[in-house]
Each structure stands twice: as C-alpha cells, then as structure tokens.
Enzyme design. Structure first.
Site, PDB file in Angstrom:
ATOM      1  N   HIS A 366       9.458 -10.892  -9.450  1.00 48.69           N
ATOM      2  CA  HIS A 366       9.653 -12.044  -8.536  1.00 48.69           C
ATOM      3  C   HIS A 366      11.759 -11.058  -9.554  1.00 48.69           C
ATOM      4  O   HIS A 366      12.867 -11.310  -8.306  1.00 48.69           O
ATOM      5  CB  HIS A 366      10.139 -12.835  -9.504  1.00 48.69           C
ATOM      6  CG  HIS A 366       8.941 -13.523  -8.684  1.00 48.69           C
ATOM      7  ND1 HIS A 366       7.989 -14.701  -9.363  1.00 48.69           N
ATOM      8  CD2 HIS A 366       8.439 -13.279  -7.247  1.00 48.69           C
ATOM      9  CE1 HIS A 366       6.713 -14.891  -8.995  1.00 48.69           C
ATOM     10  NE2 HIS A 366       6.905 -14.380  -7.401  1.00 48.69           N
ATOM     11  N   ARG A 473       5.752  -6.560   5.586  1.00 48.84           N
ATOM     12  CA  ARG A 473       4.873  -6.723   4.165  1.00 48.84           C
ATOM     13  C   ARG A 473       4.286  -7.472   4.477  1.00 48.84           C
ATOM     14  O   ARG A 473       4.904  -8.727   3.342  1.00 48.84           O
ATOM     15  CB  ARG A 473       5.387  -5.927   4.256  1.00 48.84           C
ATOM     16  CG  ARG A 473       5.775  -4.000   3.762  1.00 48.84           C
ATOM     17  CD  ARG A 473       6.323  -4.007   2.321  1.00 48.84           C
ATOM     18  NE  ARG A 473       6.481  -2.771   2.224  1.00 48.84           N
ATOM     19  CZ  ARG A 473       7.439  -1.405   2.165  1.00 48.84           C
ATOM     20  NH1 ARG A 473       8.770  -1.748   2.327  1.00 48.84           N
ATOM     21  NH2 ARG A 473       7.651  -0.413   2.124  1.00 48.84           N
ATOM     22  N   GLU A 604      -0.584   7.493   6.730  1.00 54.37           N
ATOM     23  CA  GLU A 604       0.167   7.375   5.570  1.00 54.37           C
ATOM     24  C   GLU A 604      -1.324   7.911   4.751  1.00 54.37           C
ATOM     25  O   GLU A 604      -1.244   8.312   3.492  1.00 54.37           O
ATOM     26  CB  GLU A 604      -0.253   6.035   4.899  1.00 54.37           C
ATOM     27  CG  GLU A 604      -0.384   4.940   4.893  1.00 54.37           C
ATOM     28  CD  GLU A 604      -0.027   3.780   4.444  1.00 54.37           C
ATOM     29  OE1 GLU A 604       0.730   3.976   3.955  1.00 54.37           O
ATOM     30  OE2 GLU A 604      -0.889   2.604   4.841  1.00 54.37           O
ATOM     31  N   ASN A 627       5.839   7.031   1.748  1.00 51.80           N
ATOM     32  CA  ASN A 627       5.285   7.084   0.387  1.00 51.80           C
ATOM     33  C   ASN A 627       4.001   7.021   0.313  1.00 51.80           C
ATOM     34  O   ASN A 627       3.551   7.926  -0.725  1.00 51.80           O
ATOM     35  CB  ASN A 627       5.949   4.718   0.086  1.00 51.80           C
ATOM     36  CG  ASN A 627       6.855   4.490   0.375  1.00 51.80           C
ATOM     37  OD1 ASN A 627       7.797   5.552   1.041  1.00 51.80           O
ATOM     38  ND2 ASN A 627       7.081   3.616   1.084  1.00 51.80           N
ATOM     39  N   CYS A 675       8.650   4.612   9.039  1.00 46.22           N
ATOM     40  CA  CYS A 675       9.606   3.280   8.010  1.00 46.22           C
ATOM     41  C   CYS A 675       8.842   3.456   6.146  1.00 46.22           C
ATOM     42  O   CYS A 675       8.940   2.782   5.647  1.00 46.22           O
ATOM     43  CB  CYS A 675       7.983   2.192   8.719  1.00 46.22           C
ATOM     44  SG  CYS A 675       6.218   2.461   7.877  1.00 46.22           S
TER      45      CYS A 675
HETATM   46  C1  PEP Z   1       4.363   3.985   2.792  1.00 47.71           C
HETATM   47  O1  PEP Z   1       3.491   4.246   2.434  1.00 47.71           O
HETATM   48  O2  PEP Z   1       5.433   4.600   3.030  1.00 47.71           O
HETATM   49  C2  PEP Z   1       4.878   2.070   2.925  1.00 47.71           C
HETATM   50  C3  PEP Z   1       5.650   2.672   3.782  1.00 47.71           C
HETATM   51  O3  PEP Z   1       3.679   1.175   2.691  1.00 47.71           O
HETATM   52  P1  PEP Z   1       3.369   0.556   1.154  1.00 47.71           P
HETATM   53  O4  PEP Z   1       5.382   1.353   0.452  1.00 47.71           O
HETATM   54  O5  PEP Z   1       4.347  -1.110   1.583  1.00 47.71           O
HETATM   55  O6  PEP Z   1       2.548   1.423   0.759  1.00 47.71           O
HETATM   56 MG    MG Z   2       2.075   2.097   1.978  1.00 48.50          MG
END
Ligand code: PEP
Ligand code: MG
Length: 750
Positions: A366, A473, A604, A627, A675
């Site tokens: 938070h 998200r 991903e 990510n 993204c």
């Molecule tokens: C990612 O994995 O790049 C992504 C955008 O999702 P998160 O970071 O929410 O896992």
């Molecule tokens: Mg992800």
C-alpha cells in the site's frame, strides 16, 4: 488469582518500591519472582553490554559466582541466538541443540529445558530473559506469554540504567551508498528523519482492567475517525482530482479496515488488559507479537497487511497517550523506516517529506502504491541503512536507480541537484507534449498506453495524455481490498474505468493472482516454484465460476461499449480457447452486448511462440509481458535481486523472439503490443520501435519521457542499423551499448 495477574501484581509492587541505586538487586528480585511463580529451577537475566556481548546480570538457580563473569556474544549459544534472531526459543532439550554453548562456571548442564525471550524496547535489544528447568519439557503458551510480558517490564528496568544508542565516531561520519529496490520513481535530497521505532508506554500495569478496556475502546473510535479524516483531507488535496480520488481512498481504507477487522487483535489486546497490563502496555505487547510474526512471513503481500496493523497499533497508542508528539519536519526531508502503513505515509506526506526508504517495503504494498500516487520518491529493501543513519544526516534517495546515499560527498550531491534541475526543465518541456500524439521524428505514430490497476490512477490518462489503458491489472484492486469481491462490486470498479476512459480504449486483464500476488487469508501455497505454479489463468480455468464472475462483471460494466479482454499466463492455445469459450458463453447472456468484443492474450510464457500459427487464428490481439517472459525465457526469477540485471531484454535472443512475433502477427493482421516494464525504458522502447512495434504500454511516469524520446528518433535510419547489428552480433549477451551509442550519435535524448 491467575498466575499472570498475581505475578504482575507482585512485579508492580517490586517496581513501585525499587531502589534506583540498586539495579542488580531489582533484577535478582525479578528473577526470583518469575522462578517461583513458574515453578522453574532457574530464571536468569542477561544484559547487553558494549553492543554485542550478553552478560549474565542476575540469576536465580545458576551459580551466583558466574554473575558478571559469564558472557556470550550476540549470536553465540542459545541466549545469543534468541538475541540475534529476536525470537523466543522454547526448547525441551537445550543441550542437544546445535547452538548450545556450554559455560561450565554456571552449572547449567543439569537443566534440560530452556525458554529464552529477547528483551527489547522500542525495537532495540537490551538483553535476554531465560527460564530453565531440570526436566525436559516444552513451556506451554501461557507460560511463554507470562515470560514475554515480564520481558517487557524488564525492558523498562534495563532502559532506566542504559544510555540510548547513538552511533558515534568514524562510521557516523562516512559517506555510504545502499542499493535498494525502487518503489516510486524520483530523486529526493534532504535531512534524514528516523521516527522512534516504537512508542514506549509510560505506565505498564493497571489496577482497574475495566477502565483500561474503556480507554482502548475510546481510543479505537478516535483512531477510526482520525483515519477517515486523514484520507479525506489528504488524497484529494494532493491530487486535485475528483471521483477517482474518492474511489482510491475507499479502496485503501477498505483494505486497511479489513485487516483490522479480521485479525482479531483487539481481542488479544483486551485479553492482555485483563491479565493486568495497562491499555498502552497491552497494545505494545500485541504489536510486538505482530512484529515477531512478521519476521517469519515471507509472502510480501501478507507482510504488507501486517505493516497496516502495526501502523494501527502505533496510532492507537498515540490516541491513548492523548496525541502523537509532532516533531518539526523540514520540507523535503527523507524518512527512513523499517515498515510503513498507508495512513502513516499520508501523515508524513502532509508534513512535507520528499522521499522515503522503507526497509521492508515491497512494490505491491500500500505504501508503495500511495507513494507513486502522491509523487514521493520511495525505495525498499535498503538493507542496513537504518543502522548507519543518524537523525539530521543528509541523504539522497535516487529511486530511479534504486539507491540511497547517506552523508553524500559534495560532488555527488551537486550532481543530483543538477539532475533535479535538469529533470524539472525536461518535465516542463514534456508537459508541452501532453496533448500531442506520440510520433517518431520521421512521422511514425506510436500508441503509448498506460499500465494501471487502481481507480486512483485513472486521472493519469489526462495528466499524461496517454492513448488509452493498455493493461488494467484487475487483481490490483482486489489486492488493495484484500478479497475478490462479487460481480456487482467488481462491475462498479470496471464501470468507473470505462466512464473515466471515455473514448480511449482500455484492455482489461483478467485476475492474475498467485505467485507473488496473494490475497490475505489465502493459504500460502506449498509449491516449490509459485511463479510457475497454480496461479493466474490456471486458477481461473480450474475454478471457472471465479473467472466467469469476473467476465460477467466486465461485460456488465461495458454496457454496450467496446470491450477488450486479455488473459494472463497462457501457455497453450487450448487454454486460450477454453478461456475465450467462457467469455463468449457469458457474452451470450449479457445484454446489451458490447459493441465490439476483442479477446486477446498476454505472451509471457515462451511456449506460445511455437503455437503462433494457431494462436493468431484465434486471438484478436497479443500483448507481450516482458516481466514474466524474461523470467521464463532465461529461467531467472523476477523477484531475485541478484538476477535483476543479469539478462538483458536488449539481447539477440529476446529481439529475435520479439521480431518473429511481430512479423507473424502483422502478416496475420493481429495487433501486437508490449506491456511489460521494459516498454517504459527509453533504450528498450527504441529497440521495440525498431522492430516495428507501434503500441507500447507502461506506467504513467514514463509516458511523457518516452514520447519526448520518440520525437528525436528517426526510424528510417535506425531500422537498418538495428537489422545489421542483429545480423552481426550473434553470441552477444546484450546490444544495449551499441544502441545507446547510436542514439547518442543521432541526437536521441534517452
Ligand atoms: C508482465 O509479466 O510483463 C506483465 C505485464 O504482467 P505482470 O507484471 O502483472 O506479471
Ligand atoms: Mg505477468
């Protein structure tokens, strides 16, 4: 009378009549009382001397001649272990414990069981209280409770005879750098504030439990009102934006309240009061227990919830003592804390801090979410910084690079002052770009979209001029609330998103829970690799009712408007097909139907790359989550700091993957975007644009800098350079340097 009440009454008597000159006599009297009440052969008090040595200061049951002679280093033996770990040790067979260190002069070899409780005051170690018995046995919960309560009283006795810690000498003057993780971007320079790590109750024992229960109840009510006031005063004032702020306050406040409601800790406070403690001592005691539990919990989300509770306990103590003393805060000061709850951050923000280092803060917490919304530079996991800092020391937080400097050298500080000046000049320039479309220097339109997850962030569409929301998200709002809410409530959240986004497109990602995103109360998974475990869409497909509820909420919120839904963690086309099937089934039942329904997937998990021909027939769009893709492609946990920069997105392997994806998706007429966080970094964005990507989604703070950078970029010149670099650089781990050199040569400010 119960043991705890009788013992506490006797200790009260002892403390009331203690002789200030004879500290050792008090300690011995205390040891005797405890041993007698618990029917233990031994009770000993070890006191911290010189910062790292524990000296036997009083004992009932060990040889008296060892008092003042027996010493253990912190970390040495069982007493040292309790001190070092900060945790109570309860051992039926102490002598066979690997850490047991035998001290012949004490004669303790005849005692099998041992209970060692660290003695701390305001977070500082003062000693260890030890109980031993000849017979092997584990002490029961009530006995542990009694000894822990006595340890709290003992802390008062010891504190009265020991000086406060104050680092002095060379260590306190040296300049130091600490690596950290970035929680909210920005740079801050200012004097350090080290709030006292715990409020110490003045009065520990009370005669009239009913009166104390009443005081806690009153303080509790005042605290609730205070929190409401704080949130309604602070959030709108700092953001100046209407509905989204009210919604955000609700989200944070709901979560904060939920934690207080379900932990039942007030009940424990009341129990402690009934055993003879004052209201203040009872709250401190329960907060101390929480701190101990926190040390053991590794799940970052649960730790954050406990931080909320600690925040509340502190607040409650302030109300019990008639209001917190307010130190004067120099504007722009840098707050260093071990943990920070959201309401505390709002308080400090109101008092003008410029940056914060939260030793145990996580990006999903938070405090981090609020720091980003309030524009406060924030870093987490800066290990050791609290130990080396003194109040008033100068510090620089560089949250962009994830580091903090204590007592920085003059040149370094000057460097940061210039960086801040350059940044504000740049920001002024960026602001003028807000309402212009993002274009490369040679006229290619690039869509720059936002990654968000809370209603409070919706205002960023207007402040950044982003083209839409590329990644909403949905799990973040649920994490902030502490639970997956039902369809109507979810639908209300999504309706706000649609309403605020207006004509701008939004892509909603379905719940991506699990891995590091756990709801409080959800069982801690017993998986060896939770990131690769039962999470995200896998849960959605195995528990279709949960996923369908969410899909229905999205369709209801769209209310006839265009709707884009994207699924996370898709590993096979079959999974995508199954998820899409659930969406279409719900869509057939909801009226009005969305004017356009687009169904996409995140890419991903690398396995999808070998299923592209079929995937591209079924998906309307693909968004690359760099990510997770990086973590699965290189088998490198995204949360392990040692691996943070080990593998580069700008490397032949990743660029080949992204290049092929773009080529095949474009040939099939399927939209493809990026993204993951990589899209928000200028050099990466240059590389992605060079591969042909024209849609990038990122956090708000990067939209204008990336827009500015793109306006310098001549793609017609860069593309051929990138192609030849990729052809000739097989075997390199990174192409970052040559691309940076090209950008510098061609006047691209990145
Ligand atoms: C990612 O994995 O790049 C992504 C955008 O999702 P998160 O970071 O929410 O896992
Ligand atoms: Mg992800």
């Amino acid at each position: 009378m119960s043991t705890p009440r009788r013992l506490l009454a006797r200790l009260r008597n002892l403390m009331a009549h203690r002789d200030a000159q004879s500290g050792a006599g008090d300690l011995l009297a205390l040891a005797r009382l405890v041993a007698a009440e618990l029917v233990s052969e031994v009770c000993s008090v070890y006191v911290l001397r010189g910062g790292d040595s524990l000296e036997l200061a009083a004992t009932e049951g060990l040889r008296p001649e060892s008092v003042g002679r027996t010493r253990l280093r912190v970390g040495e033996g069982l007493v040292g272990l309790a001190a070092a770990s900060g945790e109570t040790l309860n051992l039926p067979d102490a002598q066979n414990h690997p850490a047991f260190a035998y001290r012949p002069e004490t004669g303790e070899d005849s005692f099998a069981s041992l209970l060692a409780v660290p003695v701390r005051r305001a977070g500082r170690l003062l000693g260890v209280l030890v109980v031993q018995n000849r017979a092997p046995r584990r002490y029961d919960a009530e006995e542990v409770d009694v000894v822990e309560t006595v340890a709290m009283l003992l802390a008062e006795l010891l504190a009265a005879t020991q000086p406060e810690r104050n680092d002095s000498g060379l260590a306190a003057a040296l300049s130091r750098r600490f690596a950290a993780s970035s929680l909210a971007p920005g740079i801050a320079i200012g004097p350090v504030i080290l709030p006292s790590t715990g409020r110490v109750p003045q009065r520990l024992l009370a005669d009239d439990p009913d009166r104390e229960l009443q005081r806690v109840e009153q303080a509790w009510e005042q605290m609730q009102r205070g929190i409401d006031q704080l949130i309604s005063d602070q959030l709108p004032a700092t953001q100046g934006k209407k509905a989204a702020d009210a919604a955000a306050s609700r989200e944070i406040l709901d979560a904060y309240r939920l934690v207080a409601g379900d932990a039942g800790w007030l009940k424990r406070v009341n129990e402690a009061i009934r055993s003879g403690l004052s209201a203040e001592a009872a709250v401190s005691r329960v907060a101390g227990e929480l701190r101990d539990r926190m040390r053991r919990i590794t799940d970052p989300y649960l730790r954050e919830r406990l931080a909320d509770l600690e925040d509340m306990a502190g607040r409650l103590l302030d109300h019990l003592s008639g209001g917190a003393p307010q130190e004067v805060v120099v504007a722009g000061s840098i707050l260093l804390v071990r943990r920070l709850g959201p309401a505390e951050l709002l308080d400090w923000h109101a008092r003008g801090i410029g940056g914060v280092a939260i030793e145990e803060g996580s990006a999903s917490g938070h405090a981090a979410i609020l720091a980003r919304a309030l524009g406060i530079a924030a870093i987490g996991s800066a290990r050791g910084v609290l130990e080396y800092a003194n109040p008033g020391d100068e510090a620089v937080i560089d949250a962009d690079e994830g580091q903090i400097f204590l007592r920085p050298a003059l040149e370094l500080k000057q460097g940061y002052i210039s960086a801040i000046a350059a940044r504000s000049a740049r920001q002024a320039g960026w602001a003028s770009l807000r309402d212009k479309p993002a274009m490369t220097g040679d006229g290619t339109r690039i869509q720059l979209m936002l990654n968000i997850g809370l209603a409070m962030e919706l205002g960023q569409l207007a402040t950044t001029g982003a083209d839409g929301i590329g990644l909403f998200r949905t799990e973040i709002a649920m994490l902030a609330r502490g639970a997956v809410v039902d369809t109507p409530e979810q639908s209300a959240v999504y309706t706000r998103v649609f309403d605020d986004a207006g004509e701008k497109p939004v892509t909603f990602r379905t719940l991506d829970l699990g891995g590091d995103k756990l709801l409080p109360g959800s069982p801690t998974p017993e998986e060896e690799n939770p990131a690769m475990g039962w999470r995200s869409l896998r849960i959605g497909l195995d528990r279709p009712a949960l996923l369908r509820r969410q899909l229905r909420a999205l369709l209801l919120a769209a209310a006839g408007r265009p709707l884009s839904v994207m699924f996370p963690m898709v590993a096979t086309v079959a999974e995508f097909r199954a998820a899409k099937g659930l969406l279409l089934a719900e869509a057939a039942r909801v009226r009005p139907a969305p004017s356009v329904l687009r169904v996409g997937t995140m890419l991903e998990i690398p396995s999808l790359m070998w299923q592209l021909p079929s995937l591209l027939k079924e998906a309307d769009f693909i968004s690359v989550g760099t990510n997770d893709l990086m973590q699965f492609l290189f088998a490198a946990d995204r949360g392990t700091p040692q691996l943070a920069n080990r593998y580069d997105v700008i490397s032949p392997a990743v660029l080949d993957l992204l290049g092929q994806l773009h080529e095949q998706a474009s040939a099939a007429g399927v939209d493809v975007s990026i993204c993951g966080e990589a899209a928000s970094r200028p050099l990466e964005a240059i590389a992605f644009a060079g591969l042909g990507y024209t849609c990038l989604s990122m956090p708000a703070s990067s939209i204008l800098p990336i827009k500015a950078m793109l306006s310098d970029l001549d793609l017609t010149k860069f593309r051929p350079y990138l192609s030849s670099l990729r052809r000739t650089s097989g075997g390199s781990a990174s192409l970052r340097e040559p691309i940076a050199a090209w950008a510098r040569e061609h006047g691209v400010r990145f």
